[in-house]
Design a protein around this motif. Structure first.
Motif, PDB file in Angstrom:
ATOM      1  N   ILE A 200       0.861  -1.182   0.000  1.00 26.34           N
ATOM      2  CA  ILE A 200       0.000   0.000   0.000  1.00 26.34           C
ATOM      3  C   ILE A 200       0.895   1.228   0.000  1.00 26.34           C
ATOM      4  O   ILE A 200       1.773   1.363   0.857  1.00 26.34           O
ATOM      5  CB  ILE A 200      -0.925   0.042   1.234  1.00 26.34           C
ATOM      6  N   ALA A 201       0.693   2.103  -0.965  1.00 26.84           N
ATOM      7  CA  ALA A 201       1.490   3.321  -1.047  1.00 26.84           C
ATOM      8  C   ALA A 201       0.568   4.530  -1.025  1.00 26.84           C
ATOM      9  O   ALA A 201      -0.468   4.548  -1.699  1.00 26.84           O
ATOM     10  CB  ALA A 201       2.333   3.332  -2.310  1.00 26.84           C
ATOM     11  N   ALA A 202       0.946   5.545  -0.262  1.00 31.48           N
ATOM     12  CA  ALA A 202       0.228   6.817  -0.250  1.00 31.48           C
ATOM     13  C   ALA A 202       1.063   7.849  -0.980  1.00 31.48           C
ATOM     14  O   ALA A 202       2.299   7.796  -0.971  1.00 31.48           O
ATOM     15  CB  ALA A 202      -0.034   7.271   1.181  1.00 31.48           C
ATOM     16  N   ALA A 203       0.381   8.793  -1.620  1.00 32.55           N
ATOM     17  CA  ALA A 203       1.089   9.800  -2.398  1.00 32.55           C
ATOM     18  C   ALA A 203       0.411  11.147  -2.234  1.00 32.55           C
ATOM     19  O   ALA A 203      -0.784  11.234  -1.927  1.00 32.55           O
ATOM     20  CB  ALA A 203       1.112   9.409  -3.876  1.00 32.55           C
ATOM     21  N   ALA A 204       1.174  12.202  -2.454  1.00 31.07           N
ATOM     22  CA  ALA A 204       0.645  13.566  -2.435  1.00 31.07           C
ATOM     23  C   ALA A 204       1.199  14.311  -3.630  1.00 31.07           C
ATOM     24  O   ALA A 204       2.378  14.159  -3.974  1.00 31.07           O
ATOM     25  CB  ALA A 204       1.045  14.275  -1.143  1.00 31.07           C
ATOM     26  N   CYS A 205       0.351  15.085  -4.257  1.00 32.54           N
ATOM     27  CA  CYS A 205       0.777  15.855  -5.432  1.00 32.54           C
ATOM     28  C   CYS A 205       0.041  17.194  -5.438  1.00 32.54           C
ATOM     29  O   CYS A 205      -1.190  17.229  -5.429  1.00 32.54           O
ATOM     30  CB  CYS A 205       0.482  15.082  -6.719  1.00 32.54           C
ATOM     31  N   SER A 206       0.802  18.294  -5.431  1.00 32.75           N
ATOM     32  CA  SER A 206       0.225  19.637  -5.460  1.00 32.75           C
ATOM     33  C   SER A 206       0.045  20.110  -6.894  1.00 32.75           C
ATOM     34  O   SER A 206       0.802  19.714  -7.794  1.00 32.75           O
ATOM     35  CB  SER A 206       1.128  20.604  -4.692  1.00 32.75           C
ATOM     36  N   PHE A 207      -0.955  20.973  -7.089  1.00 29.23           N
ATOM     37  CA  PHE A 207      -1.272  21.491  -8.417  1.00 29.23           C
ATOM     38  C   PHE A 207      -1.386  23.010  -8.357  1.00 29.23           C
ATOM     39  O   PHE A 207      -1.668  23.593  -7.302  1.00 29.23           O
ATOM     40  CB  PHE A 207      -2.586  20.891  -8.932  1.00 29.23           C
TER      41      PHE A 207
ATOM     42  N   ALA B 295      -6.027  24.784   6.164  1.00 28.84           N
ATOM     43  CA  ALA B 295      -6.640  24.368   7.425  1.00 28.84           C
ATOM     44  C   ALA B 295      -5.965  23.110   7.974  1.00 28.84           C
ATOM     45  O   ALA B 295      -5.696  23.009   9.176  1.00 28.84           O
ATOM     46  CB  ALA B 295      -8.130  24.126   7.218  1.00 28.84           C
ATOM     47  N   CYS B 296      -5.679  22.145   7.103  1.00 26.74           N
ATOM     48  CA  CYS B 296      -5.030  20.897   7.546  1.00 26.74           C
ATOM     49  C   CYS B 296      -3.622  21.147   8.053  1.00 26.74           C
ATOM     50  O   CYS B 296      -3.183  20.541   9.044  1.00 26.74           O
ATOM     51  CB  CYS B 296      -5.009  19.883   6.403  1.00 26.74           C
ATOM     52  N   ASN B 297      -2.893  22.019   7.386  1.00 29.28           N
ATOM     53  CA  ASN B 297      -1.546  22.349   7.851  1.00 29.28           C
ATOM     54  C   ASN B 297      -1.577  22.891   9.276  1.00 29.28           C
ATOM     55  O   ASN B 297      -0.778  22.496  10.134  1.00 29.28           O
ATOM     56  CB  ASN B 297      -0.896  23.387   6.923  1.00 29.28           C
ATOM     57  N   ALA B 298      -2.517  23.799   9.519  1.00 29.64           N
ATOM     58  CA  ALA B 298      -2.604  24.420  10.846  1.00 29.64           C
ATOM     59  C   ALA B 298      -3.053  23.421  11.908  1.00 29.64           C
ATOM     60  O   ALA B 298      -2.497  23.379  13.007  1.00 29.64           O
ATOM     61  CB  ALA B 298      -3.553  25.613  10.797  1.00 29.64           C
ATOM     62  N   TYR B 299      -4.038  22.597  11.575  1.00 29.63           N
ATOM     63  CA  TYR B 299      -4.625  21.703  12.570  1.00 29.63           C
ATOM     64  C   TYR B 299      -3.783  20.450  12.800  1.00 29.63           C
ATOM     65  O   TYR B 299      -3.619  20.004  13.937  1.00 29.63           O
ATOM     66  CB  TYR B 299      -6.028  21.301  12.127  1.00 29.63           C
ATOM     67  N   SER B 300      -3.252  19.888  11.721  1.00 33.22           N
ATOM     68  CA  SER B 300      -2.530  18.609  11.816  1.00 33.22           C
ATOM     69  C   SER B 300      -1.017  18.771  11.794  1.00 33.22           C
ATOM     70  O   SER B 300      -0.292  17.776  11.687  1.00 33.22           O
ATOM     71  CB  SER B 300      -2.963  17.681  10.669  1.00 33.22           C
ATOM     72  N   LYS B 301      -0.539  20.015  11.874  1.00 37.04           N
ATOM     73  CA  LYS B 301       0.898  20.302  11.940  1.00 37.04           C
ATOM     74  C   LYS B 301       1.637  19.735  10.729  1.00 37.04           C
ATOM     75  O   LYS B 301       2.687  19.091  10.846  1.00 37.04           O
ATOM     76  CB  LYS B 301       1.504  19.745  13.236  1.00 37.04           C
ATOM     77  N   LEU B 302       1.103  20.004   9.536  1.00 39.56           N
ATOM     78  CA  LEU B 302       1.740  19.587   8.294  1.00 39.56           C
ATOM     79  C   LEU B 302       2.396  20.794   7.627  1.00 39.56           C
ATOM     80  O   LEU B 302       2.173  21.943   8.023  1.00 39.56           O
ATOM     81  CB  LEU B 302       0.706  18.967   7.353  1.00 39.56           C
ATOM     82  N   THR B 303       3.203  20.522   6.605  1.00 39.09           N
ATOM     83  CA  THR B 303       3.888  21.595   5.870  1.00 39.09           C
ATOM     84  C   THR B 303       3.647  21.444   4.367  1.00 39.09           C
ATOM     85  O   THR B 303       4.537  21.668   3.562  1.00 39.09           O
ATOM     86  CB  THR B 303       5.399  21.582   6.170  1.00 39.09           C
ATOM     87  N   LEU B 304       2.438  21.069   3.990  1.00 40.43           N
ATOM     88  CA  LEU B 304       2.113  20.888   2.583  1.00 40.43           C
ATOM     89  C   LEU B 304       2.052  22.241   1.874  1.00 40.43           C
ATOM     90  O   LEU B 304       1.633  23.237   2.474  1.00 40.43           O
ATOM     91  CB  LEU B 304       0.769  20.177   2.447  1.00 40.43           C
ATOM     92  N   PRO B 305       2.434  22.308   0.593  1.00 37.36           N
ATOM     93  CA  PRO B 305       2.247  23.552  -0.161  1.00 37.36           C
ATOM     94  C   PRO B 305       0.772  23.940  -0.167  1.00 37.36           C
ATOM     95  O   PRO B 305      -0.089  23.088  -0.406  1.00 37.36           O
ATOM     96  CB  PRO B 305       2.737  23.186  -1.574  1.00 37.36           C
ATOM     97  N   GLU B 306       0.479  25.202   0.110  1.00 32.48           N
ATOM     98  CA  GLU B 306      -0.914  25.618   0.259  1.00 32.48           C
ATOM     99  C   GLU B 306      -1.519  25.993  -1.088  1.00 32.48           C
ATOM    100  O   GLU B 306      -1.915  27.135  -1.355  1.00 32.48           O
ATOM    101  CB  GLU B 306      -1.007  26.723   1.303  1.00 32.48           C
ATOM    102  N   THR B 307      -1.559  24.974  -1.945  1.00 33.68           N
ATOM    103  CA  THR B 307      -2.195  25.027  -3.254  1.00 33.68           C
ATOM    104  C   THR B 307      -3.062  23.780  -3.376  1.00 33.68           C
ATOM    105  O   THR B 307      -2.970  22.878  -2.529  1.00 33.68           O
ATOM    106  CB  THR B 307      -1.150  25.038  -4.378  1.00 33.68           C
ATOM    107  N   PRO B 308      -3.934  23.693  -4.388  1.00 38.86           N
ATOM    108  CA  PRO B 308      -4.753  22.481  -4.520  1.00 38.86           C
ATOM    109  C   PRO B 308      -3.909  21.199  -4.489  1.00 38.86           C
ATOM    110  O   PRO B 308      -2.824  21.147  -5.084  1.00 38.86           O
ATOM    111  CB  PRO B 308      -5.433  22.681  -5.876  1.00 38.86           C
TER     112      PRO B 308
END
Length: 472
Positions: free
Chosen positions: A231-238, A271-284
Motif C-alpha cells: 500500500i502506497a500513499a502519495a501527495a501531489c500539489s497542483f 486548514a489541515c496544515n494548521a490543525y494537523s501540523k503539516l507543511t504541505l504547499p498551500e495550493t490544490p
C-alpha cells in the motif's frame, strides 16, 4: 389519535406515549433511559437543523430487543428511530415527532467470518475500526471508509461510501444480505451469502440507503477483501483546482486502479496544515493511495505522476511507510475539525454533491467562484474519483445576513450539480436537510413510488418519520 407536525409527521398523543414508555420500562428496566442529557445525545446533528430529541432511549443488546421495542411502539403508534454512532450529517437521527430511539451500540458482535469466501456476518453496532482490528490477523479488511468510525448498520442505512469507494465501491456494493425488523416486529431476511442471486426482488438494496425509514437492520452479511501486499500513499500539489480535477479524470479514464484519490483545495490544505501540523504547499492537492503488489504499485505511481505533470502538477511524492500513510490520511479524516478551528465559535455545515466525472472540474471551479462572490469561507474536499466533493461551510449562526448567504450558496451548489446530471448528495443522504431537492432530481413519479413503498412496509409511519420523503 396523533397530532400532526411538519406536514406528514405525527406526534403521538401523550397518553399513548405514556403507555408505551410504561410497557418499555417493564420490559427493559434500566435499559430504558428518559433523562434529558441522554435523549439530546441521541439527536445531535452537525447540520444547522435544530436538535429534536426522542422521548426515550432503549439500549438494545440483541435482535429480540429490537423486535420487542417495535411491537410495543407499533401497538401505541409511537415513532422508532435507530441509532448507531450518531455520525450521520443530515439530521437522520433527529426525532421530529418524538418517540423511542433504539441505541444499537451494544449489538456489536462479529457473528461469523468466512475467510475462504471473503464475507462475514455481524450485528449492526459493529464499527468499521473494530471489524478491521478483528480481521487483521486473517489478512482481511472491510474497505469502506467514510472517515468517521461509524457503525456498519448505520453505514448500510445511509448507503455510506468514502475515500476507498473509487476502487471498492460503496456500501451498496458490499452488502450481501440483511436481517431487518419490520413494522410488526417480525424479521425479513433479504438474501444469502452467495455472491449473486436472481431470486425475487432485490430487498437487500431496498433497505440499504433507506435511512431506517422502512425497518431496522438487525444483522448484516458483508463482503471482505484481502489486505494488499503493498500500500502506497502519495501527495501531489497542483497550480489550480481545475488541473487537479483534470488529472483525476485522466487517471480514471486511462484505467489506473486507484484505491483512493482525494482533492483538497487551497483553503482546505491551509486548514489541515494548521490543525494537523503539516507543511504541505498551500495550493490544490491530491492525496492518493495505490494497492497491489510491489511492482503494480510502482507502475501505478509512475503512470499517475506522468498524468499529473501534464496537468500542472508539481512534485509527486509517495511512501509505503505505514506511519507516513497514517499521518496523511488522518489529516484528511480530520478535515471537518480543521475547518472548525479556523473560526472558533462559528457553525460548520458539511454538505456534499456528486456529478459525472467529466463535469467535476467545472462544478468545483464554479463552486469556488460562488464562494468568492458571496464572501463565504467553505474549504472543499472530495472523493473526486467518483465525482463527489464536500463543502464545509463556516458561518456565524447568529448573523442572519451571513446565514442567508450560506443558505443561498448551498442551494446554488445543489442546483449546479443537478444541472450537470449529478445529485444533491453523493453520500450524506437526504435525512431532513435535503428533502426539498429530491423531487427536482428524480421527479414526482419517483417520489410517489417511494411513498407507496413506505406505505406498504410501514403503514403506521413509525420508522424514522420525517426523513427522506418530501412533505406533501
Amino acid at each position: 389519535m396523533a397530532t400532526t407536525i411538519s406536514g406528514s409527521v405525527k406526534r403521538p398523543e401523550p397518553q399513548a406515549l405514556a403507555s408505551a414508555v410504561e410497557a418499555l420500562a417493564a420490559r427493559f428496566g434500566n435499559r430504558l433511559i428518559t433523562s434529558q442529557a441522554v435523549r439530546e445525545q441521541h439527536a445531535h446533528t452537525t447540520t444547522w437543523l435544530p436538535t429534536q430529541p426522542p422521548d426515550a432511549v432503549v439500549m438494545a443488546q440483541e435482535t429480540q430487543d429490537i423486535q420487542d421495542v417495535v411491537r410495543i411502539c407499533a401497538q401505541f403508534g409511537i415513532p422508532v428511530i435507530a441509532f448507531g454512532t450518531g455520525t450521520s450529517l443530515e439530521g437522520q437521527v433527529n426525532a421530529p415527532a418524538g418517540g423511542v430511539c433504539i441505541d444499537l451500540r451494544d449489538m456489536n458482535r462479529i457473528l461469523e467470518v468466512h475467510a475462504e469466501d471473503l464475507d462475514c456476518v455481524i450485528q449492526p453496532g459493529v464499527t468499521r475500526k473494530a471489524l478491521n482490528e478483528h480481521l487483521r490477523d486473517q489478512g482481511l479488511f472491510f474497505p469502506i471508509d467514510p472517515g468517521a468510525d461509524a457503525s456498519l448498520g448505520g453505514m448500510a442505512a445511509t448507503r455510506a461510501s468514502g475515500t476507498n469507494a473509487v476502487r471498492y465501491g460503496t456500501m451498496r456494493d458490499n452488502v450481501l444480505a440483511l436481517k431487518v425488523v419490520r413494522g410488526d416486529g417480525e424479521i425479513i431476511t433479504t438474501g444469502t451469502r452467495a455472491k449473486k442471486s436472481s431470486a425475487g426482488y432485490d430487498l437487500t438494496h431496498l433497505f440499504v440507503g433507506a435511512e431506517g425509514t422502512l425497518g431496522i437492520i438487525s444483522e448484516l452479511t458483508i463482503k471482505l477483501r484481502g489486505i494488499p501486499e503493498t500500500i502506497a500513499a502519495a501527495a501531489c500539489s497542483f497550480e489550480t483546482v481545475r488541473g487537479a480535477c483534470q488529472a483525476t479524470i485522466l487517471a480514471i479514464q486511462t484505467g489506473i486502479p486507484l484505491a483512493r484519490i482525494e482533492l483538497l483545495n487551497a483553503e482546505q490544505v491551509r486548514a489541515c496544515n494548521a490543525y494537523s501540523k503539516l507543511t504541505l504547499p498551500e495550493t490544490p492537492l491530491l492525496l492518493l493511495e495505490f494497492h497491489g503488489s510491489e511492482v503494480e504499485v510502482a507502475e501505478q505511481s509512475r503512470n499517475f505522476s506522468e498524468i499529473a505533470r501534464e496537468c500542472g502538477g508539481g512534485d509527486f511524492t509517495w511512501t509505503t511507510k505505514p506511519e507516513d500513510r497514517t499521518k496523511l490520511w488522518q489529516a484528511r479524516h480530520d478535515a471537518y475539525w480543521s475547518v472548525k478551528a479556523l473560526r472558533p465559535g462559528a457553525g460548520v455545515v458539511a454538505t456534499d454533491v456528486c456529478v459525472p466525472i467529466s463535469r467535476l472540474a467545472d462544478c468545483v471551479t464554479e463552486t469556488e467562484d460562488d464562494l468568492k462572490r458571496l464572501n463565504l469561507l467553505s474549504p472543499i474536499v472530495g472523493h473526486v474519483g467518483d465525482g463527489n466533493f464536500h463543502c464545509s461551510l463556516v458561518c456565524d449562526v447568529d448573523n442572519k445576513e451571513e446565514m442567508a448567504r450560506g443558505e443561498d450558496f448551498m442551494h446554488r451548489l445543489v442546483e449546479r450539480a443537478q444541472s450537470m446530471g449529478g445529485t444533491c448528495t453523493g453520500e450524506h443522504g437526504i435525512g431532513q436537510g435535503k428533502q426539498k431537492y429530491l423531487e427536482a432530481e428524480l421527479g414526482p413519479e419517483a417520489i410517489d413510488a417511494m411513498r407507496a413503498l413506505k406505505q406498504a412496509l410501514d403503514p403506521q409511519n413509525i420508522f424514522n418519520p420525517g426523513k427522506i420523503m418530501p412533505v406533501g
